[in-house]
Structures are given as structure tokens and as C-alpha cells.
Design a protein around this motif. Structure first.
Motif, short mmCIF file in Angstrom:
data_model
loop_
_atom_site.label_atom_id
_atom_site.label_comp_id
_atom_site.label_asym_id
_atom_site.label_seq_id
_atom_site.Cartn_x
_atom_site.Cartn_y
_atom_site.Cartn_z
N PHE A 67 26.06 25.79 42.12
CA PHE A 67 26.33 24.83 43.24
C PHE A 67 27.61 24.87 43.09
CE2 PHE A 67 24.55 23.38 47.05
CZ PHE A 67 22.93 22.63 46.35
N SER A 68 28.51 24.92 41.93
CA SER A 68 30.33 25.28 40.65
C SER A 68 30.37 26.66 41.21
CB SER A 68 29.90 25.31 39.96
OG SER A 68 29.38 23.65 39.68
N GLU A 69 29.38 27.66 40.70
CA GLU A 69 29.65 29.37 41.34
C GLU A 69 30.13 29.06 43.33
OE1 GLU A 69 26.40 31.75 38.40
OE2 GLU A 69 25.80 31.06 41.18
N ARG A 70 29.42 28.38 43.70
CA ARG A 70 29.52 28.75 45.03
C ARG A 70 31.16 27.73 46.18
NH1 ARG A 70 23.75 30.47 43.74
NH2 ARG A 70 23.75 31.85 45.26
N GLY A 71 32.11 27.52 44.57
CA GLY A 71 32.95 26.32 45.12
C GLY A 71 32.67 25.06 45.44
N PHE A 72 31.57 24.10 45.00
CA PHE A 72 31.61 23.33 45.42
C PHE A 72 31.89 22.30 44.55
CE2 PHE A 72 27.92 25.43 48.36
CZ PHE A 72 27.84 23.83 49.76
N ASN A 73 32.32 20.89 44.69
CA ASN A 73 31.90 19.86 43.63
C ASN A 73 31.44 19.46 43.41
OD1 ASN A 73 35.07 20.40 43.13
ND2 ASN A 73 35.48 19.05 45.56
N THR A 74 30.04 19.25 42.38
CA THR A 74 29.25 18.61 42.45
C THR A 74 29.19 17.59 41.45
OG1 THR A 74 28.60 19.67 39.93
CG2 THR A 74 28.44 21.22 41.78
N THR A 75 27.96 16.39 41.86
CA THR A 75 27.42 15.39 40.49
C THR A 75 26.72 14.50 41.01
OG1 THR A 75 29.11 12.75 40.14
CG2 THR A 75 28.84 13.73 42.45
N GLU A 76 26.00 14.44 39.31
CA GLU A 76 24.75 13.30 39.36
C GLU A 76 25.45 12.01 39.92
OE1 GLU A 76 22.56 13.60 35.62
OE2 GLU A 76 24.16 15.34 34.75
N LEU A 77 24.23 11.06 41.19
CA LEU A 77 24.57 10.22 40.53
C LEU A 77 23.49 9.06 40.53
CD1 LEU A 77 25.05 10.26 44.62
CD2 LEU A 77 27.09 10.56 43.45
N GLU A 78 23.67 8.16 39.28
CA GLU A 78 22.40 7.52 38.95
C GLU A 78 21.86 6.37 39.33
OE1 GLU A 78 22.00 8.55 35.39
OE2 GLU A 78 23.60 9.50 35.96
N THR A 79 20.92 6.44 40.00
CA THR A 79 19.88 5.52 40.27
C THR A 79 19.35 4.58 38.72
OG1 THR A 79 18.28 6.49 40.62
CG2 THR A 79 19.50 7.67 42.02
N GLU A 80 17.82 3.89 39.75
CA GLU A 80 17.46 3.32 38.94
C GLU A 80 16.33 3.99 38.02
OE1 GLU A 80 16.59 -1.37 40.75
OE2 GLU A 80 15.72 0.88 42.07
N ASN A 81 16.26 5.36 38.45
CA ASN A 81 15.14 5.68 37.77
C ASN A 81 15.73 7.33 37.49
OD1 ASN A 81 12.71 6.09 36.25
ND2 ASN A 81 12.30 7.54 38.39
N HIS A 82 15.33 8.13 38.25
CA HIS A 82 16.53 9.88 37.49
C HIS A 82 17.83 9.24 38.92
CE1 HIS A 82 12.69 11.23 35.35
NE2 HIS A 82 11.92 10.98 36.60
N PRO A 83 18.59 10.73 38.49
CA PRO A 83 19.67 11.43 38.83
C PRO A 83 19.99 11.88 40.43
CG PRO A 83 19.84 12.31 36.76
CD PRO A 83 18.85 11.21 36.80
N LEU A 84 20.19 11.44 40.99
CA LEU A 84 20.74 12.41 42.27
C LEU A 84 21.49 14.01 42.50
CD1 LEU A 84 20.80 10.00 45.07
CD2 LEU A 84 17.95 11.17 44.53
#
Lengths: 499, 499
Positions: free
Chosen positions: A64-81
Motif C-alpha cells: 500500500f505504501s508503494e502505491r502512495g497510501f498512508n498505512t497504520t495498524e489499528l490495535e484491537t483486543e486481539n490481532h491488529p487491523l
């Protein structure tokens, strides 16, 4: 025209496009998408394993970064989104795309290939499949060949289609009339349990004008499909009881109560022979007027073909045809068990008998209301309802007992058929593909995106991208290569048309 | 009096008996029986393994020959039977004893001892058991201790009791008023399949005035028991069908037929809520007059105790009490299966649903007649009956299908309550034990000895010798040591009393 991949790529890089429907341009992008999908599928993605999820997020960040997106992991109660967005512009409406990158657990021994995570290329050959090396596509890419591997269709394929559509848009420097946000679920196949809390927590980040889900199969006709809703689901597990331990049937049959007959009598009281639920109120609130009927009938299902494929003479009569049946909640026996069957059968009076039910929900039928109706019905049949395995005291106290275990409720959703974004989707697809767009009021299965709709209060649509016969959730999951072309064109069209 | 084994044996060999009820004499014979039973049980006896059977026959030959019997193996279609007889005298009536030396297959991991074939001695200790070395019985043999091992009760124990009763009779030079024949089955636990043909083939050898079966447990009261019959058995397996392969319940529930509901409706139609079979004719021919009622009521069952032990509030109402219920054929759901239950449950419309039924038979209800009635009932419910898994064409042709698989029929038998040999048995036991003899008109379970009765046309009786709570067919099978004394006395009494 036949080119090697190398030639195609050179050709691509020298050519300037004006027309996305140019099949050569699409095909060269499909070639790139195939390489990318092989790479992506090679990362195992079972949400039971946190490392799998981390490895996939690492890959997604890069892509996604290669395509110009800003990316982030969203922490949750289990795995991140995983979240990605192109730089936002205030004056544009925002689309939020929902897909998922986790896959169903695999049992490699049941696949006709060494590893479900190493994509195998196969050509249809009668009722069978002929495996090919990927080099057999150097000259041309046959759209009816398929890529076999876990998540090729469900749901990594659509993510790769999306990325490659972005490539085309960027190459053409197309102005996108939307802000684009992408949320990728990491445990959809395990029920997306952390999602409701996460959507609440990241509400502002996720705000959008409408939600587009690209998961699930297209209509079996293969025609472009827009889906306005999906059924929800809840479950009930019912257990009846005989003697406290299995007893010799010689000594105790027709004396000790038989849990199988109790269960059979209870289940038989719930439905008539046509499959209609007899529990009062079960279908309350559902009204299908002429306008709705028209939309339902416009779906080119062939009920005879379904019956023939599934090999039954007559369908149940909850609706008078397939699409109408989906407008109602279901009551399905998905499992029965008591004692042993087949070669293991023993001459016993079993200790208990269990029926597993699932209830598919529509917006009119709240899952908790339906569960309550079923429980009231059980009580009316003279059973004492418990939420636990009865103690000896309870067994001696109550004539007949049912232990009821309730599953959680995933709500249904259904966006109005006249919604303006819905009209936009249908019109854009129509222009893009120049053929009838199938509009499905509600689909039978369940996508756990109700949290988005409940929290963000936005309309939602499903635009499926993959072949209906993709063996989703099963061994030998696959994606027809032509669907990559379809998906790239569909995403391209949606992101380059003015709403 | 407390003696070591050694002293007991010396004592035995010097003493001349006049009184079999002398507890010292019996106890010394019990000591010998324990040693012999340990030896016998140590020979594995799973009829799945032909070598096991041969090893047991070798042991039996030796033991019966030592006691003056002529022995022979009777070849059958499968394993040989073992036959033994004392020299015949024309003027005496003949008893044919039936027992079996094969045992149920074992899963050693489920036993609370290293090997099911090495007898372990245990003392009851509250709800638990305390293991003892055999040397702990040097001074006295506690009759409430138990011998744990496969076939201690079912049915090697009774064979050893018989052999030791013969020892006592020989030592006393008692004139036996009967000719004695013994037939020992080698695959009773596997259904005695070769028996009918073998009985026909060896008809003359087996000819006798009555048949005495010493297999199965005594009445739970522990009182001396004579059983006049046992129920037969047959089975039915019913399978209903949904879609030809399991389908996603989102897509096809309340559309594709559900095999679980079909099966539930079918089963529910067979019985009322009291457990009585609703199929016309099922109970035809059964008449229980006042005289029979009296016999049934004389059995000291405690229905409340049974309900309490099995932990149910109310028994089914086929009979108004336990013994009466056994006079009727049963219709028992011994197994149910469809899809998956519990943690394995999946959101599917299953492909099929199966109910395994067993039907316990009484003399009035021929197994083939009952199976025919059930099938006629199924057809009346609108199902097409097939004897195979339906083809696709059959699935498309018939609205609702049931595949019916029929098990073979083992007949019931019941000897008249006024039979003179029955009177002899009861009177002899009464004299011998000086307490009420429980007369059971028919027992619930099935002993596969109908071939004897059908072919030899002789009355038959079951005189059980082992404790009712012996864990027959299960792990931790055991024999209460006192039962060895009981059995030796019972055999002794029967073989030394004039008919």
C-alpha cells in the motif's frame, strides 16, 4: 496478440493509455496481479496464529505504501487491523473499502496440491483439472484458467485487484473523485470478534460516506453484481437427556427416557413439512411488496438449475423462489448427534442428544427476539430449559429438560434499494461492463460488517469480485484468472467515475 | 477359622464331606477357582484373533479332560466351538450347558490396571477400590472383594465355577442324575454368527432335554435368579437426504431440504410422548394376564431406585413397571448423526441425517414383521424407501427419500413358566440357598441361543451366576468373589438333585 511477460511489461511501460477497456493493458496488469497474488498467498494467514497476521501486515504495508497510501495498524483486543488511506481532500466524498486478509484454516491433506499456500495454475479439462507451470502463460493468459490456493478468492484476490486498479489509475494520472480509505480485517474467518469495539474506538479515522465490501462470490450467472445487504446469524444448541450414563438397550430401552425421540419430537414441532417455521411470530415484520418482488425476480436465478445442481426434487417453501426465500430468517439443523452411527453404532440408550441450529437473520428479525421465540416454543412443548448440563437433582426434578446454549448475534444489514450511492454503483458498473447489473436485495450469507453500519451510520454495499464456484472455505479454493481482469476493471471504474 | 491356602488344601485332601453347605469346603474350592480363573483370564480371548480362540480351547481341553470329560472341537464357518461331555448313560435326562469363553475387545488404556488380562484383586473402599496383592487372601477370602479382568464375569467366571463344582461332586463321588453336555461358544461377543449352521450340523451331538445358559448378571437384588427367556434383537438404520453435498447455510438454508428436520418428523411420528410406539400392530399378540402379572410383580425391582440410579424423573410408559415394559418389543434410537455438533459445528445444510434404531424383540413380535411395519409406516409418511444411497436421478425423482438398512434378526425365546425343568431348577435353588428365587419371565437383553431352541426344540433357561454390577462389556469388568461360591454351590446343587 501473444507476448511473453517480458515483452508485455516493456510494452506497458512504453505505452500511454487512453482506454482502460483495451484488453492488452488489462491483461498486462493481470500478469502483474498474478505475480503479486502468488507472493501474497505464500504468506500463511490463519488467524489462529498471530505471527501469520503480522507477516501479512508487513506485506500489506509495503504494497500500500508503494502505491502512495498512508498505512497504520489499528490495535484491537486481539490481532491488529490494517488501515490505509490516500491523502484526503475535504471536498470529496469518502469510500471506505472493507476486505480481509486472513483465511480459513487449512487441512493440507485434503488439497490436490502440495501446499494450499503455494498457488498452483490449473486449466479446466472436462470435469477435471490439468496443472500447468506458470511459464505456460508467457505467451497468453487464458482467463478461464484458475489459481488454486487459500484466499485466492476469499479474500486476498480482491485486495490484489484493488492494488492493481490503483496502479492503472496512477499510471494514467486519473483524478479520483473520492477519498479512499481501506480497512482490512485480520480475523474475519474467526468471526471478527474485536471489530465492534475497534470501530467504536477508531470511529473518526473510519468516517466515510459509504462502505464498499468486496468479499464473497458473484452471482452464479457471472454477471456484474451489486448486493444491498446480507443476512445476519445466530446459533442455538439444544440438548435433551436420557439416563445419566448410556445404558444397555436390552435392559433399558422402552423404559429409560430416550433423548433422541425427545429431540425429534421437539424439532418436528418447529417446522411444517414444507420447511416453514411454525413458531408464532418468527416471520413477523417481513413485507414483500410488488416493487421488491420485481427486484427479486430480476435476479437471473434458475431455480431448476439450483435444484438440479443440489440434486433435490422440490425446494422448501419459505419463499416461492430462491431470492424470496432469502428475505426470511432461516431455522436450520446444521448438526445432530446422539450415541454413535454407522459401524460405531452400539446397542445403548444414549445419555443425551444434541441439535445444532443456525438462524440466518434479516433486518426485520432481531436475533435475540428469534432466540426468545424459539425458547418460548420449547417451554410450551413441556421442556424445562436450562443453560447448563443438568445436575442429577435437576434430572430427577424435571420431566423433560433441554439445555439451550445461545450463540452471539451478528446483525443483518440491508441498504435501501434507492440509495444514491447504490444508484451510482449500478450506473458505473453498467457503463463499465455494458451488461445487465444484478441487484441483490439481501444475500444469504453473513459478512460481519454490521458494526460499521451501526456505528458509522453509513450505507453499505457488497460488490463481489470472484467466481461463485471458488470453493470458498473448502479445500481447493481457487480464483478464475478472468476475475482478476474483472476486479481491476470494476475498481478502476468505481474510482474514476464521478458520483 | 483362618488358614493359609496351603493348609486349606491339605485340609481338603484329608477331609471327607457330607455337607456341601459347609462354608470351609466351599471357600477352599473358591481359592482353587480363583487360581484357575487367573490362569484362564490370562489367555486373551478376542474373537477377532483366531489364535486367541485356539489358545483358550487348548486350556479348556486340558481342564475338562482332567475332570473326566470327553472333549472335541466342533468346526464351524469361522472359529471352532468347544464341546465336552461326561460319559452318557441312556436312562438319564441330559442337560446341555451353554457358556462362552470369548470376551469383548479391550481398550487397555481405559482400564484402571496394567492389563485387562491380568486379574487384579480389589477391595471396595467407599466409592473407590483398594488394590491388594493376592497374598492378602492367604488367611481368609473376603467374599466382597472383587477380581478385575476381561471375562471374569462374562463369561469365563461361570465356566470356572462349573469346573470347580464338578471337582466337588467328584470328590464326594456324588451320583449325578443327569447326563452332562457342555457347549462353549467362541464368538458370542461378535454375534455368534456360525452358531445356527453349527447347531444344525451337530444336532445329534447336542441333543438334550433342556438347555441351561449361564451367562449374564443376576438380578440387582443379588437373590438367586432363574430366567425363562430373553428378548431378541434386530436393527434399522434410517437415512434422510438434503442437498447432494453439504451447502453453506447462508446460501441454502430455508431453500434446500433439510435432512435433519425430515428425520425428526419421521422419528417423531413413530412414538408418543410416553414412549409408546404409534405404529399400528407393533404390540400385536402380547397379552399379560393376571397370572403373568403376578410373576412379573414378584420380581423385587425397585422402580424408584432404577429411576434414581439412572437419574430420570419418569420412566416411559410402555409397561406400567419395569418388568412389564420388558414384555414388549422396544423401538430405541441408539444413535443420531448429521453434520457436526459441538466445537466442530459448521454453518451448513448437511447432506444427510441418520438414525440408528434397535428393536428388542419378544416371542410375539417377529423381527421381520416389526421391520416391515416400520417400513410401511415410513412409506405412509410420504417417503420413498430405498435400500441404497440414492443416485442423483433418484434424488431428483422422489420428494423425500429414506434409505433403510436392515440388520439381521436374532429371535427372542421364552420357556413356559410352568415347564417341569423350570420347576426343578427353582426348587433345587430354593433348597440349596434357602431364600426366595427370583423368576424372570423374559430379560431385556439378548443371548444368541435361539438356534438351539429352534433346532433342538428343547426348553431353555438362564441361570445367571455373576454380580449385576460387573461392568460387562466395559472397562474394569469384574467378578465379586462371593459369586464364585454362589456359582459353585448352584452348579453343585443342580447336578446332584434328582429332577
Amino acid at each position: 496478440m501473444k507476448h511473453t511477460f517480458a515483452i508485455l511489461f516493456v510494452f506497458l511501460s512504453l505505452h500511454t493509455f487512453s482506454q482502460i477497456n483495451d484488453s492488452t493493458i488489462i491483461k498486462s496488469q493481470v500478469a502483474k496481479a498474478i505475480t503479486e497474488l502468488r507472493d501474497f498467498v505464500a504468506i500463511p494467514n490463519d488467524a489462529l496464529n498471530g505471527d501469520d497476521i503480522d507477516d501479512n501486515i508487513f506485506w500489506l504495508k509495503k504494497k500500500f505504501s508503494e502505491r502512495g497510501f498512508n498505512t497504520t495498524e489499528l490495535e484491537t483486543e486481539n490481532h491488529p487491523l490494517f488501515f490505509a488511506a490516500l491523502p484526503l481532500e475535504d471536498d470529496k466524498p469518502t469510500i471506505l473499502f472493507y476486505m480481509h486478509f486472513d483465511g480459513q484454516s487449512v487441512d493440507a491433506s485434503k488439497w490436490d496440491q502440495p501446499s494450499p499456500y503455494n498457488i498452483v495454475l490449473k486449466e479446466p479439462s472436462g470435469d477435471d483439472w490439468e496443472t500447468h507451470p506458470f511459464d505456460d502463460m508467457l505467451e497468453d493468459i487464458p482467463y478461464d484458467w484458475r489459481l488454486f490456493g487459500r484466499s485466492t478468492s476469499d479474500d486476498k484476490g480482491p485486495i490484489v485487484m484493488f492494488l492493481n486498479a490503483i496502479d492503472l489509475l496512477k499510471k494514467e494520472s486519473t483524478e479520483m473523485p473520492f477519498n479512499v480509505k481501506v480497512i482490512l480485517d485480520s480475523e474475519e474467518e474467526k468471526g471478527s470478534k474485536p471489530l465492534p469495539k475497534a470501530v467504536k474506538q477508531y470511529r473518526e479515522l473510519l468516517e466515510a460516506d459509504f462502505l464498499l465490501i468486496t468479499d464473497g462470490p458473484m452471482h452464479s450467472s457471472g454477471k456484474p453484481t451489486v448486493v444491498y445487504g446480507c443476512r445476519g446469524i445466530t446459533t442455538l444448541s439444544l440438548t435433551t437427556y436420557g439416563p445419566i450414563k448410556p445404558q444397555h438397550s436390552g435392559h433399558y430401552s422402552n423404559y429409560a427416557p430416550n433423548p433422541g425421540f425427545q429431540l425429534a419430537q421437539l424439532l418436528a414441532s418447529m417446522k411444517d413439512k414444507d420447511g416453514k417455521v411454525l413458531i408464532p411470530g418468527y416471520y413477523d415484520g417481513i413485507q414483500i411488496d410488488d416493487a421488491i418482488q420485481e427486484v427479486l425476480k430480476s435476479v437471473p436465478d434458475n431455480d431448476n438449475e439450483i435444484a438440479n445442481k443440489l440434486a433435490f426434487k422440490t425446494a422448501e417453501k419459505v419463499g416461492s423462489f430462491y431470492q424470496e426465500a432469502l428475505q426470511y430468517p432461516s431455522l436450520n439443523i446444521r448438526g445432530l448427534g446422539s450415541g454413535w452411527i454407522g459401524k460405531e453404532a452400539r446397542t445403548i440408550v444414549p445419555e443425551s442428544a444434541t441439535a445444532e441450529l443456525d438462524l440466518r437473520l434479516v433486518p426485520e428479525s432481531d436475533g435475540n427476539r428469534l432466540k426468545k421465540l424459539v425458547k418460548e416454543h420449547i417451554a410450551k412443548q413441556g421442556f424445562q430449559i436450562l443453560n447448563h448440563i443438568p445436575s442429577k437433582e435437576e434430572r430427577l426434578k424435571y420431566e423433560r429438560i433441554v439445555t439451550v446454549k445461545e450463540g452471539s448475534v451478528t446483525d443483518a444489514f440491508r441498504t435501501d434499494l434507492n440509495n444514491s450511492y447504490g444508484n451510482f454503483l449500478v450506473n458505473t458498473m453498467l457503463e463499465n461492463f455494458n451488461e445487465e447489473i444484478i441487484q441483490i436485495r439481501i444475500m444469504g450469507g453473513t459478512v460481519p460488517i454490521a458494526p460499521f453500519i451501526n456505528e458509522l451510520k453509513i450505507p453499505a454495499f457488497i460488490v463481489p469480485m470472484v467466481n461463485h464456484d471458488n470453493n470458498q472455505h473448502s479445500p481447493n479454493e481457487n480464483l478464475k484468472i478472468g476475475q482478476l481482469a474483472y476486479g481491476i476493471r470494476a475498481f478502476y471504474g468505481l474510482l474514476s467515475s464521478k458520483p
